[in-house]
Design a protein around this motif. Structure first.
Motif, PDB file in Angstrom:
ATOM      1  N   TYR A 166       0.898  -1.208  -0.001  1.00  0.00           N
ATOM      2  CA  TYR A 166      -0.033   0.185  -0.073  1.00  0.00           C
ATOM      3  C   TYR A 166       0.850   1.323  -0.003  1.00  0.00           C
ATOM      4  O   TYR A 166       2.189   1.131   0.425  1.00  0.00           O
ATOM      5  CB  TYR A 166      -0.717  -0.021   1.297  1.00  0.00           C
TER       6      TYR A 166
ATOM      7  N   ARG B  75      -5.123   1.588   5.346  1.00  0.00           N
ATOM      8  CA  ARG B  75      -4.748   0.953   4.053  1.00  0.00           C
ATOM      9  C   ARG B  75      -4.034  -0.446   4.184  1.00  0.00           C
ATOM     10  O   ARG B  75      -4.046  -1.252   3.561  1.00  0.00           O
ATOM     11  CB  ARG B  75      -3.714   1.620   3.339  1.00  0.00           C
TER      12      ARG B  75
ATOM     13  N   TYR C 110     -15.563   4.226   1.298  1.00  0.00           N
ATOM     14  CA  TYR C 110     -14.326   3.801   1.438  1.00  0.00           C
ATOM     15  C   TYR C 110     -14.118   2.325   1.940  1.00  0.00           C
ATOM     16  O   TYR C 110     -13.244   1.709   1.849  1.00  0.00           O
ATOM     17  CB  TYR C 110     -13.242   4.667   2.190  1.00  0.00           C
TER      18      TYR C 110
ATOM     19  N   LYS D 214     -13.700  -1.291   1.361  1.00  0.00           N
ATOM     20  CA  LYS D 214     -13.223  -2.149   0.516  1.00  0.00           C
ATOM     21  C   LYS D 214     -12.433  -1.112  -0.396  1.00  0.00           C
ATOM     22  O   LYS D 214     -11.932  -1.702  -1.611  1.00  0.00           O
ATOM     23  CB  LYS D 214     -14.093  -3.086  -0.102  1.00  0.00           C
ATOM     24  N   ARG D 215     -12.238   0.208  -0.270  1.00  0.00           N
ATOM     25  CA  ARG D 215     -11.726   0.978  -0.996  1.00  0.00           C
ATOM     26  C   ARG D 215     -10.789   1.906  -0.378  1.00  0.00           C
ATOM     27  O   ARG D 215     -10.744   3.445  -0.590  1.00  0.00           O
ATOM     28  CB  ARG D 215     -12.578   1.814  -1.927  1.00  0.00           C
ATOM     29  N   GLU D 216      -9.969   1.410   0.709  1.00  0.00           N
ATOM     30  CA  GLU D 216      -9.140   2.335   1.560  1.00  0.00           C
ATOM     31  C   GLU D 216      -8.330   3.120   0.425  1.00  0.00           C
ATOM     32  O   GLU D 216      -7.915   4.074   0.974  1.00  0.00           O
ATOM     33  CB  GLU D 216      -8.603   1.310   2.510  1.00  0.00           C
TER      34      GLU D 216
ATOM     35  N   SER E 167      -8.307   4.631  -2.009  1.00  0.00           N
ATOM     36  CA  SER E 167      -9.083   6.027  -2.333  1.00  0.00           C
ATOM     37  C   SER E 167      -9.301   7.017  -1.440  1.00  0.00           C
ATOM     38  O   SER E 167      -9.582   7.968  -1.756  1.00  0.00           O
ATOM     39  CB  SER E 167     -10.232   5.679  -3.030  1.00  0.00           C
TER      40      SER E 167
END
Ligand code: GTR
Length: 442
Positions: free
Chosen positions: A42, A309, A334, A336-338, A340
Motif C-alpha cells: 500500500y 490501508r 471507502y 473495501k476502497r481504502e 482511495s
C-alpha cells in the motif's frame, strides 16, 4: 508462522470471538486478515504536499495551510463535521467536593455542566480526583482527561462517586441489559483508571461518562448533544454530518472548557486519553482542539491510530457496518476502497504535532492491528520533524514491553489483551513527567 488456509480461518474466527464476542457471528463470516504475510502493498497519501501539489517545507506552511486541508478531509470524509464549539449558554456548578477522598489520598470534585440555559437540557457530569493539599501549594495540577464506558462511578470503588442515571450499553460481565444503571457498575473499571497511582504521581484525573454525550447506539445521535445541534437520525444524516465519535470528541473539548477555569487545575497542561472507540474520540479531539497539551491513544485501532490501508484486523467496511453511527456517512464510500481515501490515520496523528503524542497497543489485540498503529505513528514523524522533533528514534516495531519514549512521540506494545492496565499507565505517567510537568521543556 505459516498456517494452512483452513487453520487460518479457524484461528481468525477464534481471535475475533475472543476480541469482540458481540461481533463474532457477523465478523467471522467477513473477510478479516490476521496473517502478516498476507498484508498487501500500500502507499500512504503524502503529508507534506498541499492539495495543489506544492511541497510543505516548514512548520509555518504546515500550520498555515496543510493542517487545515487535512482537518477538512477528516471532517468531510471520516468523522463528520463538528457543527459548533462551546454553546453560548453553557454553564456549570460544582455539586460536590470531598477534600479527604480515597482515605485522605485525594480530593474528589463533581461538576455538572449544562450545555444550554436549561437545567433539564443536555448536560454532562465531570468527576475529578486531584492530589490532596491546599490549592496554591503545588497547584494547579496538570491533568488527564478521558471518557469512561460505564459511568463515573465505574472508575473507582469510592462509595462517594455519584452513580450515573444515564442509559448504558448491555454488558454481560456487569449484568447490564440496556438499562439505566445506578449502583451496578461501581468500581468495575478501577483497574483501567488507576486513580490512586495517577494522583500519587502528582496529577489530577478527570472523566465524563460517554453516554452523557451520545448513547452508544444509532438512536443516540438524536438525543443529548446530538439534539442540541439538530443531528439527524443515523441514515437520514447529510453525507458529512457527524457521528458518535465526533460528539464524544466535542464533549472532551467542553470538559476542557471547564478545566481551564478551575483554579486548582493547570488548563494548559491537560492530556486527553481514551481506550478503543474512546481512543478514536480522544485522537479526533486532540487533532481538532490544540488546547490539549498531550494526546494518548490506547488500543484505538481502526478509525483511530491504525492505518486503514494496511489490510490487517478490523477494516473500514467492517467498522462502518458494525457501527454505522460512529462515523460520517461519507466514510462508507471507502468500504473495501481504502486506497482511495485522501488521508490515512497517520494524517490524523500528524494533526497533533508538535504536541506530545503517545500511541499504545496490546500484543493480543490483533483486531486493532498493533503494528499498523506503530506504522501510522512512524509515518507521522515527518511532520514532527518540521518542528525540530526527532520522533520515535527507532525504525522497527519495538518488541513487547519495550517502551519507546522519543522526542515528541512515544509508543509501546505490551503483552496481553485489549485493555488499559497499570503497565500502560506507568508509561503514560513517565511520558507526562516529561510532557506536562511545569518547568520541564515539552
Ligand atoms: C470493537 C470495534 C473496535 C473498538 C472496540 C471497542 O467492537 O470493532 O473498533 O472500537 O469495539 O471500542 O471496544
Amino acid at each position: 508462522m505459516k498456517l494452512d488456509p483452513r487453520a487460518h480461518s479457524l484461528c481468525t474466527a477464534l481471535v475475533i470471538a475472543l476480541a469482540v464476542p458481540s461481533l463474532q457471528a457477523a465478523a467471522a463470516s467477513r473477510d478479516v486478515n490476521l496473517d502478516e504475510s498476507k498484508v498487501g502493498a500500500y502507499e500512504l497519501p503524502p503529508l507534506l504536499k498541499l492539495d495543489d501539489g506544492q511541497p510543505v517545507r516548514d512548520a509555518a506552511a504546515w500550520q498555515g495551510k496543510r493542517r487545515a486541508e487535512l482537518l477538512e478531509v477528516f471532517s468531510r470524509e471520516v468523522y463528520g463535521r463538528t457543527p459548533g464549539g462551546r454553546p453560548a449558554e453553557m454553564h456549570w456548578a460544582v455539586t460536590a467536593v470531598d477534600r479527604a477522598a480515597l482515605g485522605g489520598k485525594a480530593v474528589r470534585k463533581e461538576i455538572t455542566i449544562w450545555f444550554t440555559a436549561k437545567k433539564d437540557g443536555p448536560k454532562m457530569h465531570l468527576l475529578i480526583y486531584q492530589p490532596p493539599g491546599a490549592a496554591g501549594a503545588h497547584a494547579p495540577w496538570p491533568a488527564f482527561l478521558g471518557l469512561n464506558y460505564f459511568g463515573n462511578s465505574s472508575v473507582n470503588a469510592d462509595p462517594g462517586i455519584t452513580p450515573s442515571q444515564a442509559w448504558m450499553r448491555a454488558n454481560a460481565d456487569f449484568k447490564i441489559v440496556n438499562q439505566r444503571v445506578t449502583e451496578g457498575t461501581r468500581g468495575v473499571h478501577a483497574g483501567r483508571w488507576d486513580v490512586e497511582n495517577v494522583v500519587a504521581r502528582g496529577y489530577a484525573t478527570a472523566t465524563v461518562y460517554y453516554g452523557d454525550l451520545c448513547e452508544d447506539r444509532g438512536d443516540g445521535l438524536t438525543t443529548d448533544v446530538g439534539s442540541l445541534f439538530g443531528t439527524h437520525p443515523v441514515e437520514e444524516r447529510g453525507p458529512a454530518e457527524w457521528g458518535a465519535i465526533g460528539i464524544w470528541a466535542w464533549g472532551l473539548s467542553r470538559a476542557l472548557d471547564y478545566l481551564q477555569t478551575d483554579p486548582e487545575i493547570d488548563g494548559q497542561r491537560v492530556a486527553v486519553h481514551g481506550h478503543s472507540r474512546l481512543g478514536k474520540a480522544a485522537l479526533w479531539a486532540g487533532a481538532q482542539d490544540e488546547r490539549f497539551a498531550f494526546v494518548i491513544s490506547n488500543d484505538s485501532g481502526c478509525g483511530g491510530a491504525a492505518l486503514s490501508r494496511r489490510d490487517f484486523g478490523e477494516t473500514v467496511a467492517i467498522i462502518n457496518t458494525s457501527f454505522p453511527y460512529w462515523f460520517a456517512r461519507n466514510f462508507r464510500a471507502y468500504n473495501k476502497r481504502e486506497a482511495s481515501l485522501p488521508v490515512d490515520q497517520h494524517s490524523l496523528l500528524a494533526l497533533i504535532a508538535p504536541r506530545p503524542l503517545h500511541v499504545a497497543s496490546a500484543e493480543d489485540d490483533t483486531w486493532a492491528d498493533p503494528r499498523g498503529e506503530f506504522l501510522a505513528l512512524k509515518a507521522a514523524e515527518d511532520v514532527y520533524a518540521l518542528f525540530g522533533k526527532r520522533g520515535l528514534g527507532v525504525t522497527d516495531w519495538p518488541a513487547v514491553n519495550t517502551p519507546v519514549l522519543g522526542d515528541g512521540l512515544a509508543y509501546h506494545v505490551r503483552t496481553g489483551k485489549h485493555d488499559i492496565t497499570s503497565y500502560d499507565w506507568a508509561q503514560y505517567l513517565d511520558h507526562a513527567d516529561r510532557a506536562l510537568r511545569r518547568g520541564v521543556a515539552k
